[in-house]
Design an enzyme around this catalytic site. Structure first.
Site, short mmCIF file in Angstrom:
data_model
loop_
_atom_site.label_atom_id
_atom_site.label_comp_id
_atom_site.label_asym_id
_atom_site.label_seq_id
_atom_site.Cartn_x
_atom_site.Cartn_y
_atom_site.Cartn_z
N ASP A 62 -96.48 -19.94 -55.65
CA ASP A 62 -95.20 -19.92 -54.94
C ASP A 62 -95.53 -19.86 -53.46
O ASP A 62 -95.99 -18.82 -52.95
CB ASP A 62 -94.39 -18.70 -55.37
CG ASP A 62 -93.01 -18.63 -54.69
OD1 ASP A 62 -92.79 -19.38 -53.72
OD2 ASP A 62 -92.18 -17.82 -55.13
N TYR A 191 -83.25 -29.36 -41.53
CA TYR A 191 -84.38 -30.10 -42.11
C TYR A 191 -85.18 -30.79 -41.01
O TYR A 191 -86.42 -30.75 -41.00
CB TYR A 191 -83.87 -31.13 -43.12
CG TYR A 191 -84.96 -31.88 -43.84
CD1 TYR A 191 -85.69 -31.27 -44.86
CD2 TYR A 191 -85.26 -33.20 -43.51
CE1 TYR A 191 -86.69 -31.96 -45.53
CE2 TYR A 191 -86.25 -33.90 -44.17
CZ TYR A 191 -86.97 -33.27 -45.18
OH TYR A 191 -87.97 -33.97 -45.83
N VAL A 228 -87.95 -41.93 -50.53
CA VAL A 228 -88.37 -42.01 -51.93
C VAL A 228 -87.26 -41.53 -52.86
O VAL A 228 -86.51 -40.61 -52.53
CB VAL A 228 -89.66 -41.18 -52.14
CG1 VAL A 228 -90.13 -41.25 -53.59
CG2 VAL A 228 -90.77 -41.68 -51.20
#
Length: 281
Positions: A62, A191, A228
């Site tokens: 993680d 982002y 993608v």
């Protein structure tokens, strides 16, 4: 006895990360570690690849949990002795989550920027000579995606350090929490800021490694994998995951001589500091 080379891919259970693991299993001469937060998802991904005749090794990791990172580092150090390829693929896109912008920013910076920084801080000491490090950025990680010239200047600063960059990321989160992010010139996307941070971090990491006294000759580069078809793009992307993995695999296999470069999905170098962002696919 010859020491086997070792490649590590974070977030390897699906999407581009899965395709990177697949490609490395086919082309990399060594052990390939598929890591994922979920043990179930990670093991299922390994089963899929073994059905194709490939042989990745799963280990839970993680990237947002320092205990998990340190456990993985200790395992690799004891079992393998070092790492030759590190591909930091794990990340999130939280811009569309219906939560306050401050929470979006904090989650995104933690999971996209600090996760890579923490993984690298743990694993860089056990990188072997000539190791390849590939950080997954994005077309969104081009400096021109930050709208304010004054804000861009912080990332262009020749005296920028990793500590200063992290403070900059923290400043962004605070500006979002105080609803000042637009007026300060950050733009509207957490982002974008997180991936610009990853891009800048990659350049700084290369600079630091080049100054090492022991001269391990380590290469750090960052990639835009392309637009993608994955969960992250809500399957709107026009490229396959295999196409999206190509730039990372190209860098992982070496023989390129690139250091601190921004590599596009077609394996061509792009000017990160340039005035415009090339087409994302």
């Amino acid at each position: 006895m010859e020491v086997k080379k070792v490649a590590v891919v974070t977030g390897g259970n699906k999407g581009i990360g899965f395709a990177i693991v697949k490609g490395l299993c086919e082309k990399f001469n060594g052990n390939v570690y598929l890591t994922a937060r979920s043990i179930t998802n990670g093991n299922n991904a390994v089963i899929k690849l073994k059905q194709l005749g490939l042989n990745p090794i799963f280990h839970q990791l993680d990237v947002c949990d320092e205990n998990s990172i340190n456990t993985f580092r200790d395992y690799i150090k004891y079992t393998e002795g070092g790492v030759d390829v590190l591909i930091n693929n794990a990340g999130i896109y939280a811009d569309k989550l219906e939560i306050p912008i401050g929470d979006q920013a904090e989650k995104t910076i933690n999971e996209n920027y600090y996760s890579i920084l923490n993984v690298c801080n743990a694993l860089f000491p056990i990188l072997r000579s000539n190791a390849q490090v590939i950080n997954l950025s994005s077309s969104a990680g081009h400096l021109a995606r930050i709208p304010s010239i004054n804000m861009q200047a912080k990332f262009r600063d020749p005296l920028l350090t990793v500590d200063k960059l992290s403070r900059c990321m923290n400043e962004y989160v605070e500006d979002c929490k105080n609803n000042r992010y637009i007026e300060k010139g950050w733009g509207s996307s957490p982002y974008v800021v997180s991936k610009v941070g990853v891009s800048a971090l990659s350049i700084l990491q290369q600079n630091e490694l080049d100054k090492e006294t022991e001269k391990r000759n380590i290469f750090v580069n960052f990639v835009h994998p392309g637009y993608v078809d994955t969960d992250m793009t809500n399957h709107q992307g026009v490229m396959t995951i295999e196409e999206g993995a190509q730039s990372s695999i190209y860098l992982a296999l070496g023989n390129h001589g690139l250091r601190g470069q921004y590599v596009w999905f077609n394996c061509k170098v792009v000017d990160w500091y340039g005035p415009t962002t090339p087409p994302k696919a």
